[in-house]
Design a protein around this motif. Structure first.
Motif, PDB file in Angstrom:
ATOM      1  N   GLY A  16      39.590  45.271  58.329  1.00 13.72           N
ATOM      2  CA  GLY A  16      38.894  44.148  57.353  1.00 13.72           C
ATOM      3  C   GLY A  16      40.025  42.967  57.574  1.00 13.72           C
ATOM      4  N   ILE A  17      41.236  43.457  57.553  1.00 18.24           N
ATOM      5  CA  ILE A  17      42.100  42.169  57.642  1.00 18.24           C
ATOM      6  C   ILE A  17      42.111  41.309  58.976  1.00 18.24           C
ATOM      7  CG2 ILE A  17      44.655  41.635  58.251  1.00 18.24           C
ATOM      8  CD1 ILE A  17      45.649  43.793  56.010  1.00 18.24           C
ATOM      9  N   GLN A  18      41.627  42.345  60.201  1.00 22.45           N
ATOM     10  CA  GLN A  18      41.518  41.610  61.513  1.00 22.45           C
ATOM     11  C   GLN A  18      40.245  40.588  61.260  1.00 22.45           C
ATOM     12  OE1 GLN A  18      40.426  44.404  64.279  1.00 22.45           O
ATOM     13  NE2 GLN A  18      42.447  45.319  64.181  1.00 22.45           N
ATOM     14  N   ARG A  19      39.298  40.960  60.400  1.00 22.42           N
ATOM     15  CA  ARG A  19      38.019  40.145  60.132  1.00 22.42           C
ATOM     16  C   ARG A  19      37.926  39.438  59.091  1.00 22.42           C
ATOM     17  NH1 ARG A  19      33.846  40.634  64.210  1.00 22.42           N
ATOM     18  NH2 ARG A  19      34.479  42.352  65.571  1.00 22.42           N
ATOM     19  N   TYR A  20      39.260  39.218  58.574  1.00 24.57           N
ATOM     20  CA  TYR A  20      39.183  38.209  57.302  1.00 24.57           C
ATOM     21  C   TYR A  20      38.724  36.876  57.534  1.00 24.57           C
ATOM     22  CZ  TYR A  20      41.588  36.010  53.075  1.00 24.57           C
ATOM     23  OH  TYR A  20      41.605  35.225  52.175  1.00 24.57           O
ATOM     24  N   LYS A  21      37.872  36.588  56.591  1.00 23.99           N
ATOM     25  CA  LYS A  21      37.064  35.291  56.570  1.00 23.99           C
ATOM     26  C   LYS A  21      36.049  35.284  57.861  1.00 23.99           C
ATOM     27  CE  LYS A  21      39.631  32.541  53.547  1.00 23.99           C
ATOM     28  NZ  LYS A  21      40.223  31.574  53.042  1.00 23.99           N
ATOM     29  N   GLY A  22      35.692  36.569  58.182  1.00 18.82           N
ATOM     30  CA  GLY A  22      34.554  36.488  59.335  1.00 18.82           C
ATOM     31  C   GLY A  22      35.160  36.894  60.745  1.00 18.82           C
ATOM     32  N   SER A  23      36.379  36.202  61.081  1.00 16.29           N
ATOM     33  CA  SER A  23      36.391  36.522  62.657  1.00 16.29           C
ATOM     34  C   SER A  23      38.296  36.546  62.786  1.00 16.29           C
ATOM     35  CB  SER A  23      35.950  35.330  63.419  1.00 16.29           C
ATOM     36  OG  SER A  23      36.998  34.442  63.278  1.00 16.29           O
ATOM     37  N   ARG A  24      38.268  37.130  63.928  1.00 18.45           N
ATOM     38  CA  ARG A  24      39.655  37.324  64.626  1.00 18.45           C
ATOM     39  C   ARG A  24      40.524  35.868  64.393  1.00 18.45           C
ATOM     40  NH1 ARG A  24      38.575  41.886  68.568  1.00 18.45           N
ATOM     41  NH2 ARG A  24      38.481  43.545  66.768  1.00 18.45           N
ATOM     42  N   THR A  25      39.690  34.996  65.045  1.00 16.61           N
ATOM     43  CA  THR A  25      40.492  33.627  65.329  1.00 16.61           C
ATOM     44  C   THR A  25      40.658  33.106  63.931  1.00 16.61           C
ATOM     45  OG1 THR A  25      38.512  33.498  67.051  1.00 16.61           O
ATOM     46  CG2 THR A  25      39.890  31.524  66.550  1.00 16.61           C
ATOM     47  N   LYS A  26      39.860  33.170  63.098  1.00 15.50           N
ATOM     48  CA  LYS A  26      40.299  32.661  61.607  1.00 15.50           C
ATOM     49  C   LYS A  26      41.381  33.239  61.148  1.00 15.50           C
ATOM     50  CE  LYS A  26      36.076  30.521  60.187  1.00 15.50           C
ATOM     51  NZ  LYS A  26      34.862  30.793  59.379  1.00 15.50           N
ATOM     52  N   SER A  27      41.431  34.606  61.188  1.00 11.81           N
ATOM     53  CA  SER A  27      42.541  35.347  60.787  1.00 11.81           C
ATOM     54  C   SER A  27      43.999  35.015  61.348  1.00 11.81           C
ATOM     55  CB  SER A  27      42.218  36.936  61.103  1.00 11.81           C
ATOM     56  OG  SER A  27      41.299  37.498  60.374  1.00 11.81           O
ATOM     57  N   LEU A  28      43.900  34.613  62.480  1.00 13.55           N
ATOM     58  CA  LEU A  28      45.178  34.349  63.488  1.00 13.55           C
ATOM     59  C   LEU A  28      45.339  32.963  62.920  1.00 13.55           C
ATOM     60  CD1 LEU A  28      44.226  36.041  66.990  1.00 13.55           C
ATOM     61  CD2 LEU A  28      45.962  36.586  65.505  1.00 13.55           C
ATOM     62  N   LEU A  29      44.533  32.064  62.832  1.00 15.81           N
ATOM     63  CA  LEU A  29      44.764  30.757  62.340  1.00 15.81           C
ATOM     64  C   LEU A  29      45.619  30.779  61.177  1.00 15.81           C
ATOM     65  CD1 LEU A  29      41.617  28.782  63.617  1.00 15.81           C
ATOM     66  CD2 LEU A  29      44.102  28.342  64.380  1.00 15.81           C
ATOM     67  N   GLY A  30      44.971  31.655  60.242  1.00 16.61           N
ATOM     68  CA  GLY A  30      45.605  31.726  58.966  1.00 16.61           C
ATOM     69  C   GLY A  30      47.198  32.136  58.899  1.00 16.61           C
ATOM     70  N   LEU A  31      47.686  32.703  60.019  1.00 19.23           N
ATOM     71  CA  LEU A  31      48.798  33.082  60.352  1.00 19.23           C
ATOM     72  C   LEU A  31      49.746  32.156  60.833  1.00 19.23           C
ATOM     73  CD1 LEU A  31      48.891  36.985  61.408  1.00 19.23           C
ATOM     74  CD2 LEU A  31      49.565  36.038  59.422  1.00 19.23           C
ATOM     75  N   ALA A  32      49.035  31.268  61.531  1.00 18.53           N
ATOM     76  CA  ALA A  32      49.586  30.286  62.396  1.00 18.53           C
ATOM     77  C   ALA A  32      50.527  28.862  61.451  1.00 18.53           C
ATOM     78  CB  ALA A  32      48.483  29.309  63.057  1.00 18.53           C
ATOM     79  N   ILE A  33      49.969  28.834  60.190  1.00 20.38           N
ATOM     80  CA  ILE A  33      50.791  27.863  59.391  1.00 20.38           C
ATOM     81  C   ILE A  33      51.935  28.352  58.995  1.00 20.38           C
ATOM     82  CG2 ILE A  33      50.434  26.745  57.270  1.00 20.38           C
ATOM     83  CD1 ILE A  33      47.332  26.736  57.626  1.00 20.38           C
ATOM     84  N   PRO A  34      52.168  29.652  58.216  1.00 24.25           N
ATOM     85  CA  PRO A  34      53.362  30.158  57.915  1.00 24.25           C
ATOM     86  C   PRO A  34      54.380  30.498  59.116  1.00 24.25           C
ATOM     87  CG  PRO A  34      51.834  31.886  57.501  1.00 24.25           C
ATOM     88  CD  PRO A  34      50.966  30.429  57.947  1.00 24.25           C
ATOM     89  N   MET A  35      53.700  30.677  60.238  1.00 26.04           N
ATOM     90  CA  MET A  35      54.554  30.991  61.493  1.00 26.04           C
ATOM     91  C   MET A  35      55.140  29.460  61.854  1.00 26.04           C
ATOM     92  SD  MET A  35      55.547  33.200  63.462  1.00 26.04           S
ATOM     93  CE  MET A  35      54.081  34.475  63.744  1.00 26.04           C
ATOM     94  N   ALA A  36      54.293  28.518  61.817  1.00 27.00           N
ATOM     95  CA  ALA A  36      54.915  27.175  61.966  1.00 27.00           C
ATOM     96  C   ALA A  36      56.022  26.724  61.077  1.00 27.00           C
ATOM     97  CB  ALA A  36      53.766  26.000  62.277  1.00 27.00           C
ATOM     98  N   MET A  37      55.742  26.889  59.801  1.00 24.61           N
ATOM     99  CA  MET A  37      56.413  26.403  58.829  1.00 24.61           C
ATOM    100  C   MET A  37      57.920  26.978  58.771  1.00 24.61           C
ATOM    101  SD  MET A  37      55.129  23.994  56.865  1.00 24.61           S
ATOM    102  CE  MET A  37      55.935  24.132  55.244  1.00 24.61           C
ATOM    103  N   LEU A  38      57.705  28.514  58.729  1.00 25.29           N
ATOM    104  CA  LEU A  38      58.928  29.215  58.405  1.00 25.29           C
ATOM    105  C   LEU A  38      59.479  29.670  59.857  1.00 25.29           C
ATOM    106  CD1 LEU A  38      57.786  31.385  55.374  1.00 25.29           C
ATOM    107  CD2 LEU A  38      59.328  29.474  55.488  1.00 25.29           C
ATOM    108  N   GLY A  39      58.825  29.902  60.635  1.00 27.00           N
ATOM    109  CA  GLY A  39      59.689  30.341  61.962  1.00 27.00           C
ATOM    110  C   GLY A  39      59.922  29.440  62.990  1.00 27.00           C
TER     111      GLY A  39
END
Lengths: 249, 311
Positions: A16-39
């Motif tokens: 379910g988490i992998q397919r959050y909001k429908g696709s893996r790409t969207k799930s990974l994009l969701g992670l990109a923002i905190p990654m860019a901000m905090l990482g």
């Protein structure tokens, strides 16, 4: 409770988490923002202080709060909102396997992301401020980052389960959980302000408190409080998360 | 396998001030499709929840496949499948993953699970679409998949709560065909709640009618039809006069004879008798008969009659 049942629930939750909001790409994009901000952005701004001071706690506190705050309501209130809960309850899975399977994935996922961000930010600091020596978090901050973030994730998950069981929708549960978890932080920030503005000679008292503060002691006290709260919340969640109650709700 | 799939003994369930099920008793034999009919709020879904051990009765008891629904609820759920009010599918997951999840729940061995998923999806004609997210599927396809999920682990009993509700005619027919084919092939007992009387008439060997949480009638559809009114004859033609009606009303096998219009005579019979003597009688009285047909109350008429009786 059979571990295989809990693992089955975890398998579904991870899918379910992998397919959050429908696709893996969207799930990974969701992670990109905190990654860019905090990482990336945070290490660029703060520099060496990120590993030498308490700044990494920003990652260790906010990431579990944010991630668990999103995934737990999706997992619990979402099952009800999407009408999948009744069918799940009509299966032979035990209540505890469902509860702990869901909590384990949410906590594990959030904690994993937190660890990854801490590692990325550490690498960034080392790249930017490379002077021939590898920089690392201080031992007490390492303990705080690893243990506190996990305990905090469990704490938010526990509150999240209880909030989700009462909420009609995922959005309701997320809002109510955010309010419940941010409120103590806001209250904590009010203490210095109160000392400065309300208490006579507050400024001197505040300075005295800061000077007397022992970071190790504070972190150990916080961990003890979190352990006790986590156990209490998980026990309450076990009591509340029962088929008959869920069907009636 | 026990010969009685479901045994309900005087079960009652209260929700605060509301009595959802009131002293319900019934027995469902194994291997049949049992229709559980009733209007909205009659207590059908509560009964299913009680039978699945999701709710405890206020009083009374029930057994499913020989297991007590209170003390052996997990055994009940292990030995049954369910398609409840909603399909209960995870829309962000693929069709295959939805079935995979439930196959794992029932501890089906990997190879058996994969074979069974392929078998069911192929039977439903959606094997090629198994990797698609269920959220992109039509309502009818989702319902078919949910039916497959309920039968995935070869349960001896399945609970189906209005499986065709909200579907268009084509989708409902497809689901009904699948239901009929799959249950016949796998020999499962089906506890089916429905609003659709034609569906119950077509699929069910026995039906029970519930209203206000109480059992109103139980039997096979033919028995219930007889309760609502015996067999009848309809004669279309010309020349129906009072003497024809009087002659028919005096006949020992005729309960009533009535002209629906100048060319349409309806006769209620005491039993399912040979029509020829009555037709001869009508013809000999000078009526020009164009068409004769037998009439029986539909299950829908039976249902409406039962609901009227209870008011």
């Amino acid at each position: 409770m059979r571990f295989s049942d809990m693992w089955t629930v975890m398998w579904k939750e991870m899918k379910g988490i992998q397919r959050y909001k429908g696709s893996r790409t969207k799930s990974l994009l969701g992670l990109a923002i905190p990654m860019a901000m905090l990482g990336i952005y945070l290490p660029l701004q703060i520099g060496r202080a990120l590993v030498e001071g308490p700044w990494s706690l920003l990652i260790a506190v906010f990431i579990p709060m944010m991630m668990v705050g999103m995934t737990i309501p999706e997992s619990f209130a979402g099952e009800r909102e999407r009408h999948t809960l009744e069918t799940l309850l009509a299966s032979p899975l035990t209540d505890r396997a469902i509860l702990f399977g869901k909590v384990a994935v949410s906590v594990g996922y959030s904690w994993g992301i937190t660890m990854m961000l801490l590692l990325v930010s550490l690498v960034m600091v080392n790249i930017i401020h490379w002077d021939g020596q590898v920089l690392f978090y201080t031992p007490i901050m390492t303990l705080a980052n690893v243990a506190l973030s996990l305990l905090l994730a469990i704490l938010v998950a526990g509150i999240g389960v209880l909030k989700s069981l009462r909420a009609a929708t995922v959005q309701d549960a997320q809002q109510s959980l955010m309010t419940a978890t941010l409120f103590p932080l806001v209250l904590l920030q009010m203490i210095p302000l109160l000392l400065l503005n309300v208490v006579p000679d507050g400024r001197a008292l505040l300075i005295k408190l800061v000077e007397a503060a022992n970071p190790t002691q504070i972190i150990l006290i916080a961990m003890t409080v979190f352990v006790v709260s986590d156990l209490g919340l998980l026990m309450t969640a076990v009591t509340r998360f029962q088929r008959a109650r869920l069907i009636l709700d | 396998m026990t010969e009685t799939a479901i045994l309900i003994e005087n079960i009652t369930r209260d929700f605060k001030m509301v009595r959802a099920v009131n002293g319900l008793s019934l027995e469902v034999p194994s291997g049949i499709i049992f229709g559980f009919l009733g209007p909205n709020g009659a207590g059908k879904t509560t009964t299913i929840n009680l039978l699945l051990g999701l709710l405890e009765p206020t009083s009374g008891r029930a057994e499913v496949m020989g297991f007590d629904t209170c003390t052996q609820a997990n055994e009940v759920r292990t030995h049954s499948g369910a398609l409840l009010e909603h399909p209960g599918l995870y829309e962000q997951l693929s069709a295959e993953d939805n079935l995979e999840f439930y196959g794992r729940i029932w501890h089906m061995p990997v190879n058996e699970r994969r074979d069974r998923i392929k078998e069911l999806l192929t039977h439903m004609g959606v094997w090629e679409r198994r990797k698609e997210r269920v959220g992109t599927w039509s309502k009818g396809m989702k319902q078919k998949l949910a039916l497959g999920r309920a039968l995935l682990h070869h349960p001896p009993l399945v609970f189906l709560d209005e499986p065709t509700a909200g579907l268009d005619v084509v989708a409902a027919t497809e689901v009904r065909d699948d239901l009929e084919a799959l249950t016949a092939r796998e020999g499962v007992t089906v506890f089916l709640t429905t609003h659709n009387m034609a569906e119950a008439e077509r699929l069910c060997e026995q039906v029970a009618v519930i209203r206000g949480g109480e059992l109103v009638a139980i039997g096979n559809p033919d028995e219930l039809r007889e309760r609502a009114g015996g067999p009848g004859l309809e004669i279309l033609g010309h020349g129906f006069k009072d003497n024809v009606l009087n002659m028919l009303r005096a006949h020992p096998d005729v309960v009533a004879a009535e002209l629906l219009n100048e060319e349409h005579l309806a006769i209620d019979l005491r039993e399912d008798m040979d029509a020829a003597p009555l037709v001869n009688l009508v013809v000999s009285a000078g009526v020009q008969v164009e068409e004769v047909r037998r009439s029986k109350a539909s299950l829908e008429e039976v249902f409406l009659t039962l609901m009227e009786e209870e008011k």
